[in-house]
Design an enzyme around this catalytic site. Structure first.
Site, PDB file in Angstrom:
ATOM      1  N   CYS A 108       2.340  -2.823  15.593  1.00  0.00           N
ATOM      2  CA  CYS A 108       2.261  -2.487  14.169  1.00  0.00           C
ATOM      3  C   CYS A 108       1.549  -3.596  13.391  1.00  0.00           C
ATOM      4  CB  CYS A 108       3.678  -2.287  13.617  1.00  0.00           C
ATOM      5  SG  CYS A 108       3.693  -1.972  11.839  1.00  0.00           S
ATOM      6  N   CYS A 128       7.356  -5.427  15.355  1.00  0.00           N
ATOM      7  CA  CYS A 128       7.036  -4.501  16.440  1.00  0.00           C
ATOM      8  C   CYS A 128       5.609  -4.814  16.915  1.00  0.00           C
ATOM      9  CB  CYS A 128       7.138  -3.051  15.965  1.00  0.00           C
ATOM     10  SG  CYS A 128       8.815  -2.633  15.432  1.00  0.00           S
ATOM     11  N   CYS A 180       3.520   8.411   1.224  1.00  0.00           N
ATOM     12  CA  CYS A 180       4.078   7.446   2.172  1.00  0.00           C
ATOM     13  C   CYS A 180       4.252   6.124   1.437  1.00  0.00           C
ATOM     14  CB  CYS A 180       3.116   7.320   3.348  1.00  0.00           C
ATOM     15  SG  CYS A 180       3.616   6.096   4.568  1.00  0.00           S
ATOM     16  N   CYS A 236      -0.796   5.555  10.056  1.00  0.00           N
ATOM     17  CA  CYS A 236       0.460   4.866  10.409  1.00  0.00           C
ATOM     18  C   CYS A 236       0.176   3.523  11.052  1.00  0.00           C
ATOM     19  CB  CYS A 236       1.250   5.645  11.462  1.00  0.00           C
ATOM     20  SG  CYS A 236       1.607   7.304  11.046  1.00  0.00           S
ATOM     21  N   GLU A 258       0.818  -1.200   0.000  1.00  0.00           N
ATOM     22  CA  GLU A 258       0.000   0.000   0.000  1.00  0.00           C
ATOM     23  C   GLU A 258       0.859   1.260   0.000  1.00  0.00           C
ATOM     24  OE1 GLU A 258      -4.161  -1.442   1.820  1.00  0.00           O
ATOM     25  OE2 GLU A 258      -2.668  -1.025   3.337  1.00  0.00           O
ATOM     26  N   CYS A 283       7.192  -7.337   6.865  1.00  0.00           N
ATOM     27  CA  CYS A 283       8.328  -6.811   7.632  1.00  0.00           C
ATOM     28  C   CYS A 283       8.834  -7.914   8.535  1.00  0.00           C
ATOM     29  CB  CYS A 283       7.869  -5.613   8.480  1.00  0.00           C
ATOM     30  SG  CYS A 283       9.225  -4.699   9.250  1.00  0.00           S
TER      31      CYS A 283
HETATM   32  N1  SAH Z   1      10.003   0.214   9.676  1.00  0.00           N
HETATM   33  C1  SAH Z   1      10.064   1.642   9.709  1.00  0.00           C
HETATM   34  C2  SAH Z   1       8.953   2.333   8.945  1.00  0.00           C
HETATM   35  C3  SAH Z   1       7.547   1.811   9.128  1.00  0.00           C
HETATM   36  S1  SAH Z   1       6.278   2.514  10.011  1.00  0.00           S
HETATM   37  C4  SAH Z   1      10.078   2.121  11.133  1.00  0.00           C
HETATM   38  O1  SAH Z   1       9.982   1.312  12.042  1.00  0.00           O
HETATM   39  O2  SAH Z   1      10.255   3.317  11.357  1.00  0.00           O
HETATM   40  C5  SAH Z   1       6.258   4.226  10.163  1.00  0.00           C
HETATM   41  C6  SAH Z   1       5.923   4.658  11.591  1.00  0.00           C
HETATM   42  O3  SAH Z   1       4.606   4.234  12.027  1.00  0.00           O
HETATM   43  C7  SAH Z   1       6.905   4.066  12.592  1.00  0.00           C
HETATM   44  O4  SAH Z   1       7.306   5.039  13.510  1.00  0.00           O
HETATM   45  C8  SAH Z   1       6.046   3.038  13.277  1.00  0.00           C
HETATM   46  O5  SAH Z   1       6.566   2.701  14.522  1.00  0.00           O
HETATM   47  C9  SAH Z   1       4.703   3.721  13.339  1.00  0.00           C
HETATM   48  N2  SAH Z   1       3.599   2.808  13.632  1.00  0.00           N
HETATM   49  C10 SAH Z   1       3.552   1.478  13.403  1.00  0.00           C
HETATM   50  N3  SAH Z   1       2.371   0.972  13.809  1.00  0.00           N
HETATM   51  C11 SAH Z   1       1.664   1.998  14.308  1.00  0.00           C
HETATM   52  C12 SAH Z   1       0.343   2.111  14.827  1.00  0.00           C
HETATM   53  N4  SAH Z   1      -0.460   1.045  14.932  1.00  0.00           N
HETATM   54  N5  SAH Z   1      -0.077   3.319  15.217  1.00  0.00           N
HETATM   55  C13 SAH Z   1       0.712   4.400  15.069  1.00  0.00           C
HETATM   56  N6  SAH Z   1       1.960   4.359  14.568  1.00  0.00           N
HETATM   57  C14 SAH Z   1       2.429   3.170  14.175  1.00  0.00           C
END
Ligand code: SAH
Length: 370
Positions: free
Chosen positions: A126, A123, A112, A346, A99, A119
């Site tokens: 996420c 985390c 974005c 995000c 996406e 991935c």
């Molecule tokens: N892998 C990279 C980029 C991906 S996500 C990273 O970790 O930075 C981009 C941002 O969205 C990151 O800061 C991530 O931690 C955040 N993010 C992921 N899941 C989220 C969620 N459910 N709510 C808000 N932010 C989130």
């Protein structure tokens, strides 16, 4: 390049930056300056048809049609949120899709983009992390997101904003697909392609210390670091990569990234999770650890997705957290949640991932337990 080979053995020119194109032309006995012309046609004018490239001779155009193609991933779904945010699902090889989200704002338009299908970092908060991992995107699939989005926005008379910024905050960890991401970024920065300044291209990373140093050496764009916790005990839980590269080492890499560059600052992303990382004591702890790092902080209200136990911090708590950081002199903004009604915020990007790590299945299995 698997997805390309499936269809054809022509060279997909979207996989090449200007230098790569010059080599391609030299390899075919053509003058290298053709690269500049072709890069303009492809990326500035959004052309995918060699016949439209009128400053190339007829013979060269015919030859290019035989040996090359310009092929971006196709758009398999196009959604628009009430606030104008748009989300495209791009179809890749069997069962995979990623996406891309366009976020229009008053003074800019941000795209974005995704860097991987799924991935590996898992985390805990996420959605992408829950899906497991399939593969890295090719250069064509990364730059193809910008190329497609540009074309679609241009074709839409109602779209007011063009793309002024690109952030690698979609699916995947960009630094783990280093070479392809850097080649795609060279096109973003190239004046003959998209001509974005390094300040308008942001790599967001969960904190791969050696690759942060490599990025500094090879393509120092704006850097965002997903911090999310002010101490290792909590960060180990939220961002498992922290066990390998703990906070101290990560912040040292951030200092190296900005050293000798007074205009460079690291953006620290901090997702606001109710009663997990949002207390005032944790805000003060965050202030302490960021001392001496050229930083700004981006607070991201957590965006929920199915099967998560986390909740978003209440707005008042986010405000108080922000106030503590601001009073300590840290530039802090709360990221506005955009495109929620189409799951474009995000951490909500899911695409389609043919999981090859079995993590997605394990996570789904766990979530079904009573
Ligand atoms: N892998 C990279 C980029 C991906 S996500 C990273 O970790 O930075 C981009 C941002 O969205 C990151 O800061 C991530 O931690 C955040 N993010 C992921 N899941 C989220 C969620 N459910 N709510 C808000 N932010 C989130």
């Amino acid at each position: 390049m698997r997805s390309d080979l499936e269809h054809t053995d022509k060279t997909n020119l979207l996989n090449l930056d200007r230098r790569g194109l010059a080599e391609f032309f030299a390899g075919h006995g053509e003058r290298p300056f053709r690269a500049q012309q072709v890069v303009q046609w492809i990326h500035q004018y959004g052309v995918d048809d060699f016949d439209a490239m009128t400053n190339l001779g007829k013979d060269l155009r015919a030859r290019l049609k035989e040996i090359a193609e310009i092929r971006a991933p196709g758009v398999s779904r196009d959604q628009q949120a009430e606030d104008g945010t748009r989300k495209w699902l791009l179809g890749l090889d069997a069962g995979n899709g990623v996406e891309t989200v366009f976020i229009p704002e008053d003074d800019r338009g941000t795209l974005c983009v995704s860097s991987q299908v799924g991935c590996t970092l898992a985390c805990s908060f996420c959605a992408t992390g829950r899906q497991g991992f399939s593969r890295n995107l090719t250069v064509a699939e990364i730059i193809g997101q910008l190329w497609q989005a540009n074309r679609l926005l241009r074709a839409d008379p109602k779209a007011e904003r063009v793309i002024t910024n690109v952030v690698f905050m979609g699916m995947g960890e960009p630094l783990l697909n280093f070479d392809n991401v850097v080649t795609a970024m060279r096109l973003m920065l190239d004046d003959f392609a998209y001509g974005l300044s390094w300040r308008r291209v942001t790599v967001s990373t969960a904190g791969l210390v050696p690759l942060i140093d490599r990025l500094r050496a090879e393509c120092p764009v704006a850097l965002a670091v997903s911090l999310h916790a002010p101490n290792d005990a909590l960060r180990d839980e939220l961002v498992p990569l922290n066990k390998k590269y703990p906070i101290r080492e990560l912040l040292d890499a951030c200092k190296r990234y900005t050293a000798g560059e007074p205009r460079r600052r690291i953006t620290f992303e901090y997702v606001m999770l109710d009663e997990v990382n949002d207390s005032l004591a944790q805000a003060r702890e965050l202030v302490r650890i960021l001392e001496g790092v050229p930083a700004k902080v981006n607070l991201i209200p957590f965006n929920p997705f199915p099967q998560t136990e986390y909740r978003r911090s209440p707005p008042e708590r986010i405000d108080r957290f922000r106030d503590i950081l601001m009073q300590a002199g840290l530039m802090t903004i709360t990221r506005k949640t955009r495109g929620e009604d189409i799951d474009a915020a995000c951490g909500q990007l899911a695409g389609k991932v043919q999981d090859r790590t079995r993590r997605g299945r394990r996570a789904a299995g766990q979530a079904n337990l009573p």
